[in-house]
Design a protein around this motif. Structure first.
Motif, PDB file in Angstrom:
ATOM      1  N   ARG A  22       0.801  -1.350  -0.172  1.00 42.62           N
ATOM      2  CA  ARG A  22      -0.122   0.067  -0.010  1.00 42.62           C
ATOM      3  C   ARG A  22       0.751   1.444   0.081  1.00 42.62           C
ATOM      4  NH1 ARG A  22      -2.326  -3.581   3.783  1.00 42.62           N
ATOM      5  NH2 ARG A  22      -4.247  -4.477   3.069  1.00 42.62           N
ATOM      6  N   ASP A  23       0.721   2.055  -1.034  1.00 37.09           N
ATOM      7  CA  ASP A  23       1.297   3.414  -1.018  1.00 37.09           C
ATOM      8  C   ASP A  23       0.238   4.373  -1.215  1.00 37.09           C
ATOM      9  OD1 ASP A  23       3.260   5.490  -1.583  1.00 37.09           O
ATOM     10  OD2 ASP A  23       3.669   4.719  -3.664  1.00 37.09           O
ATOM     11  N   GLY A  24      -0.297   4.718  -0.037  1.00 37.74           N
ATOM     12  CA  GLY A  24      -1.558   5.514   0.147  1.00 37.74           C
ATOM     13  C   GLY A  24      -2.596   4.874  -0.610  1.00 37.74           C
ATOM     14  N   ASP A  25      -3.248   5.589  -1.621  1.00 35.11           N
ATOM     15  CA  ASP A  25      -4.439   5.226  -2.152  1.00 35.11           C
ATOM     16  C   ASP A  25      -3.965   4.257  -3.535  1.00 35.11           C
ATOM     17  OD1 ASP A  25      -6.053   6.268  -0.454  1.00 35.11           O
ATOM     18  OD2 ASP A  25      -6.422   8.166  -1.630  1.00 35.11           O
ATOM     19  N   THR A  26      -2.726   4.156  -3.503  1.00 34.05           N
ATOM     20  CA  THR A  26      -1.981   3.527  -4.915  1.00 34.05           C
ATOM     21  C   THR A  26      -1.485   1.881  -4.073  1.00 34.05           C
ATOM     22  OG1 THR A  26      -1.568   5.336  -5.984  1.00 34.05           O
ATOM     23  CG2 THR A  26      -0.438   3.054  -6.653  1.00 34.05           C
ATOM     24  N   HIS A  27      -2.415   1.076  -4.738  1.00 33.81           N
ATOM     25  CA  HIS A  27      -1.694  -0.280  -4.158  1.00 33.81           C
ATOM     26  C   HIS A  27      -0.923  -1.050  -5.170  1.00 33.81           C
ATOM     27  CE1 HIS A  27      -4.980  -0.450  -0.851  1.00 33.81           C
ATOM     28  NE2 HIS A  27      -4.163   0.496  -0.741  1.00 33.81           N
ATOM     29  N   HIS A  28      -0.048  -2.043  -5.000  1.00 35.80           N
ATOM     30  CA  HIS A  28       0.606  -2.831  -5.962  1.00 35.80           C
ATOM     31  C   HIS A  28       0.596  -4.330  -5.320  1.00 35.80           C
ATOM     32  CE1 HIS A  28       2.647   0.692  -7.359  1.00 35.80           C
ATOM     33  NE2 HIS A  28       2.746   1.241  -5.845  1.00 35.80           N
ATOM     34  N   LEU A  29       0.360  -5.236  -6.406  1.00 36.70           N
ATOM     35  CA  LEU A  29       0.189  -6.520  -6.124  1.00 36.70           C
ATOM     36  C   LEU A  29       1.212  -7.511  -6.569  1.00 36.70           C
ATOM     37  CD1 LEU A  29      -3.537  -7.971  -6.443  1.00 36.70           C
ATOM     38  CD2 LEU A  29      -1.645  -9.126  -7.445  1.00 36.70           C
ATOM     39  N   LYS A  30       1.525  -8.572  -6.122  1.00 41.64           N
ATOM     40  CA  LYS A  30       2.237  -9.634  -6.316  1.00 41.64           C
ATOM     41  C   LYS A  30       1.767 -10.851  -5.958  1.00 41.64           C
ATOM     42  CE  LYS A  30       6.489  -7.752  -7.876  1.00 41.64           C
ATOM     43  NZ  LYS A  30       7.037  -8.121  -9.085  1.00 41.64           N
ATOM     44  N   ASP A  31       1.534 -11.740  -7.064  1.00 33.45           N
ATOM     45  CA  ASP A  31       0.675 -12.988  -6.902  1.00 33.45           C
ATOM     46  C   ASP A  31       1.717 -13.995  -7.441  1.00 33.45           C
ATOM     47  OD1 ASP A  31      -0.881 -15.063  -7.068  1.00 33.45           O
ATOM     48  OD2 ASP A  31      -2.344 -13.947  -8.421  1.00 33.45           O
ATOM     49  N   LEU A  32       2.148 -14.872  -6.433  1.00 37.78           N
ATOM     50  CA  LEU A  32       3.165 -15.806  -6.541  1.00 37.78           C
ATOM     51  C   LEU A  32       2.776 -17.408  -6.145  1.00 37.78           C
ATOM     52  CD1 LEU A  32       6.337 -13.928  -4.786  1.00 37.78           C
ATOM     53  CD2 LEU A  32       5.433 -13.739  -7.303  1.00 37.78           C
ATOM     54  N   ALA A  33       3.349 -18.398  -6.968  1.00 34.35           N
ATOM     55  CA  ALA A  33       3.186 -19.660  -6.367  1.00 34.35           C
ATOM     56  C   ALA A  33       4.825 -20.026  -6.109  1.00 34.35           C
ATOM     57  CB  ALA A  33       2.649 -20.605  -7.149  1.00 34.35           C
ATOM     58  N   VAL A  34       5.336 -20.270  -4.687  1.00 38.43           N
ATOM     59  CA  VAL A  34       6.576 -20.650  -4.343  1.00 38.43           C
ATOM     60  C   VAL A  34       6.796 -21.860  -3.812  1.00 38.43           C
ATOM     61  CG1 VAL A  34       8.558 -19.587  -2.867  1.00 38.43           C
ATOM     62  CG2 VAL A  34       6.836 -18.141  -3.561  1.00 38.43           C
ATOM     63  N   SER A  35       7.804 -22.482  -4.455  1.00 39.51           N
ATOM     64  CA  SER A  35       8.283 -23.945  -4.033  1.00 39.51           C
ATOM     65  C   SER A  35       9.620 -24.018  -3.744  1.00 39.51           C
ATOM     66  CB  SER A  35       8.128 -24.860  -5.197  1.00 39.51           C
ATOM     67  OG  SER A  35       6.700 -24.842  -5.769  1.00 39.51           O
ATOM     68  N   VAL A  36       9.889 -24.549  -2.495  1.00 42.58           N
ATOM     69  CA  VAL A  36      11.228 -24.638  -1.666  1.00 42.58           C
ATOM     70  C   VAL A  36      11.654 -26.061  -1.741  1.00 42.58           C
ATOM     71  CG1 VAL A  36      12.434 -24.012   0.187  1.00 42.58           C
ATOM     72  CG2 VAL A  36      10.684 -22.371  -0.528  1.00 42.58           C
ATOM     73  N   VAL A  37      12.881 -26.286  -2.046  1.00 44.37           N
ATOM     74  CA  VAL A  37      13.387 -27.703  -1.837  1.00 44.37           C
ATOM     75  C   VAL A  37      14.745 -27.633  -1.222  1.00 44.37           C
ATOM     76  CG1 VAL A  37      14.436 -29.774  -3.197  1.00 44.37           C
ATOM     77  CG2 VAL A  37      12.067 -28.654  -3.957  1.00 44.37           C
ATOM     78  N   LEU A  38      14.898 -28.457   0.034  1.00 47.94           N
ATOM     79  CA  LEU A  38      16.270 -28.326   0.733  1.00 47.94           C
ATOM     80  C   LEU A  38      16.808 -29.755   0.502  1.00 47.94           C
ATOM     81  CD1 LEU A  38      15.023 -26.467   3.818  1.00 47.94           C
ATOM     82  CD2 LEU A  38      15.700 -25.757   1.735  1.00 47.94           C
ATOM     83  N   ASN A  53      17.379 -33.250  11.926  1.00 47.98           N
ATOM     84  CA  ASN A  53      17.801 -32.338  11.100  1.00 47.98           C
ATOM     85  C   ASN A  53      16.836 -31.763  10.059  1.00 47.98           C
ATOM     86  OD1 ASN A  53      20.331 -32.309  12.161  1.00 47.98           O
ATOM     87  ND2 ASN A  53      21.142 -33.685  10.793  1.00 47.98           N
ATOM     88  N   VAL A  54      15.417 -32.340  10.402  1.00 43.19           N
ATOM     89  CA  VAL A  54      14.417 -31.865   9.420  1.00 43.19           C
ATOM     90  C   VAL A  54      13.599 -30.944   9.885  1.00 43.19           C
ATOM     91  CG1 VAL A  54      12.480 -32.754   8.216  1.00 43.19           C
ATOM     92  CG2 VAL A  54      14.345 -34.374   8.762  1.00 43.19           C
ATOM     93  N   LEU A  55      13.673 -29.716   9.127  1.00 44.59           N
ATOM     94  CA  LEU A  55      12.962 -28.591   9.237  1.00 44.59           C
ATOM     95  C   LEU A  55      11.505 -29.145   8.943  1.00 44.59           C
ATOM     96  CD1 LEU A  55      13.182 -25.684  10.762  1.00 44.59           C
ATOM     97  CD2 LEU A  55      13.256 -24.678   8.424  1.00 44.59           C
ATOM     98  N   PRO A  56      10.545 -28.802   9.555  1.00 46.10           N
ATOM     99  CA  PRO A  56       8.877 -28.855   9.045  1.00 46.10           C
ATOM    100  C   PRO A  56       8.892 -28.387   7.825  1.00 46.10           C
ATOM    101  CG  PRO A  56       8.926 -28.906  11.425  1.00 46.10           C
ATOM    102  CD  PRO A  56      10.407 -28.475  10.949  1.00 46.10           C
ATOM    103  N   THR A  57       8.056 -29.123   6.799  1.00 43.70           N
ATOM    104  CA  THR A  57       7.818 -28.336   5.666  1.00 43.70           C
ATOM    105  C   THR A  57       6.499 -27.050   5.991  1.00 43.70           C
ATOM    106  OG1 THR A  57       5.881 -29.849   5.068  1.00 43.70           O
ATOM    107  CG2 THR A  57       8.033 -30.372   4.136  1.00 43.70           C
ATOM    108  N   ASP A  58       5.995 -27.327   6.902  1.00 48.82           N
ATOM    109  CA  ASP A  58       4.922 -26.192   7.504  1.00 48.82           C
ATOM    110  C   ASP A  58       5.699 -24.925   7.896  1.00 48.82           C
ATOM    111  OD1 ASP A  58       2.224 -25.584   8.282  1.00 48.82           O
ATOM    112  OD2 ASP A  58       3.152 -24.977  10.052  1.00 48.82           O
ATOM    113  N   THR A  59       7.156 -25.306   8.395  1.00 49.15           N
ATOM    114  CA  THR A  59       7.930 -24.153   8.699  1.00 49.15           C
ATOM    115  C   THR A  59       8.370 -23.571   7.321  1.00 49.15           C
ATOM    116  OG1 THR A  59       8.556 -25.130  10.870  1.00 49.15           O
ATOM    117  CG2 THR A  59      10.042 -23.402   9.938  1.00 49.15           C
ATOM    118  N   LEU A  60       8.572 -24.324   6.383  1.00 45.83           N
ATOM    119  CA  LEU A  60       9.068 -23.685   5.222  1.00 45.83           C
ATOM    120  C   LEU A  60       7.854 -22.792   4.494  1.00 45.83           C
ATOM    121  CD1 LEU A  60      10.765 -26.627   3.407  1.00 45.83           C
ATOM    122  CD2 LEU A  60      11.605 -25.188   5.017  1.00 45.83           C
ATOM    123  N   LYS A  61       6.816 -23.010   4.749  1.00 44.50           N
ATOM    124  CA  LYS A  61       5.434 -22.494   4.274  1.00 44.50           C
ATOM    125  C   LYS A  61       5.403 -21.018   5.101  1.00 44.50           C
ATOM    126  CE  LYS A  61       1.691 -22.987   6.111  1.00 44.50           C
ATOM    127  NZ  LYS A  61       0.637 -23.628   6.527  1.00 44.50           N
TER     128      LYS A  61
END
Length: 299
Positions: A22-38, A53-61
């Motif tokens: 939000r930049d005052g009354d002007t809004h900017h939008l980013k729409d993504l689908a993100v996938s992470v592999v470790l 040693n496993v970080l839960p995938t819910d934590t990645l999200k």
């Protein structure tokens, strides 16, 4: 029979994320689908079931969402770099991180007197980015898919090999249409500053379109090479580009049974054949560069 564990990895796929700035009354939008592999020191999860040693995938999200709010989304590539660096540098068992991002475009709807905050989903292509980091070296692949283009003339196909099964007739004027998938690899940093990712993307896209429109095509292979060469020749920071171009055939409709002449000086009617289709794929490299984009760049 004795067994051993080969390459292994895990992650969270298709994390849907919309970031509104939000930049005052002007809004900017980013729409993504993100996938992470470790990947890294995580074999015990397979051998003994130890998740130490496993970080839960819910934590990645959750990390993806938190970073989007705390750091914003400067660009698909920039956001991927932030995430990959975090996962590799914050946890010793993680040796390598890959982040794949698809960005979906929205156009602003003009709403006089009501602020610039209304959008319509754009019919443009899907922008893609893939970032890999192993604690020392980066690899950034930018790209796009579903960039649908068509030349209504300036395309021919003749002089090809023929055998007893060939029925296709040669033509010196045809419709050339395709839906472009492209992935391009940025040169290793070598101390150079990080590029303006959005500007780099728009320039690469522009050169792809310019070469498609500006090439008198004797084959889709020729057009593909001209498109890839235009990106390499005009953008110093790109060393390799892989293109996949399905040939979306447009066949003139036979209107003779109705006493109608098709394909006249005034125009013609075609049927768009979605399958089967020719599939033309190739990699274009800067001279001296080693190919590193996989044949299947989605992997």
């Amino acid at each position: 029979m004795a067994t051993t564990l080969g390459h292994h990895q895990y992650g969270k796929a298709e994390i849907r994320l919309v970031r509104i700035t939000r930049d005052g009354d002007t809004h900017h939008l980013k729409d993504l689908a993100v996938s992470v592999v470790l990947s890294g020191d995580m074999a015990e999860a397979h051998y003994s079931g130890s998740n130490a040693n496993v970080l839960p995938t819910d934590t990645l999200k959750n990390t993806v969402y938190a970073f989007a709010q705390e750091h914003g989304v400067p660009s698909a590539e920039g956001f991927g770099i932030l995430l990959a660096r975090h996962f590799v540098t914050s946890r010793a068992p993680v040796h390598h991180a890959r982040v794949r991002i698809e960005e979906y475009a929205w156009d602003r709807i003009a709403t006089p007197g009501r602020g610039a905050h209304s959008f319509v989903r754009s019919g443009r292509e899907v922008r893609t980015a893939r970032v890999a980091f192993d604690g020392r070296k980066w690899e950034v692949l930018s790209g796009l898919r579903d960039l649908t283009v068509l030349n209504s003339t300036d395309s021919e196909f003749r002089g090809y090999a023929k055998d007893r099964y060939t029925t296709l007739e040669e033509t010196d004027d045809r419709v050339l249409a395709t839906s472009v998938t492209a992935v391009w690899r940025h040169a290793d940093g070598d101390g150079r500053p990080e590029p303006d990712w959005d500007l780099s993307y728009e320039r690469a896209r522009g050169h792809l379109l310019g070469a498609f429109a500006g090439t008198y095509s004797r084959s889709l292979q020729q057009t593909l090479y001209r498109m890839g060469a235009s990106v390499i020749d005009n953008l110093d920071g790109i060393d390799e580009i892989r293109l996949s171009l399905p040939n979306r055939h447009h066949v003139p409709v036979d209107l003779e049974p109705f006493g109608i002449e098709n394909d006249t000086a005034e125009g013609a009617v075609y049927v768009a054949v979605d399958r089967p289709y020719g599939l033309i794929e190739a990699t274009v490299l800067r001279a001296g560069a080693e190919p590193r984009i996989p044949v299947d760049p989605t992997r």
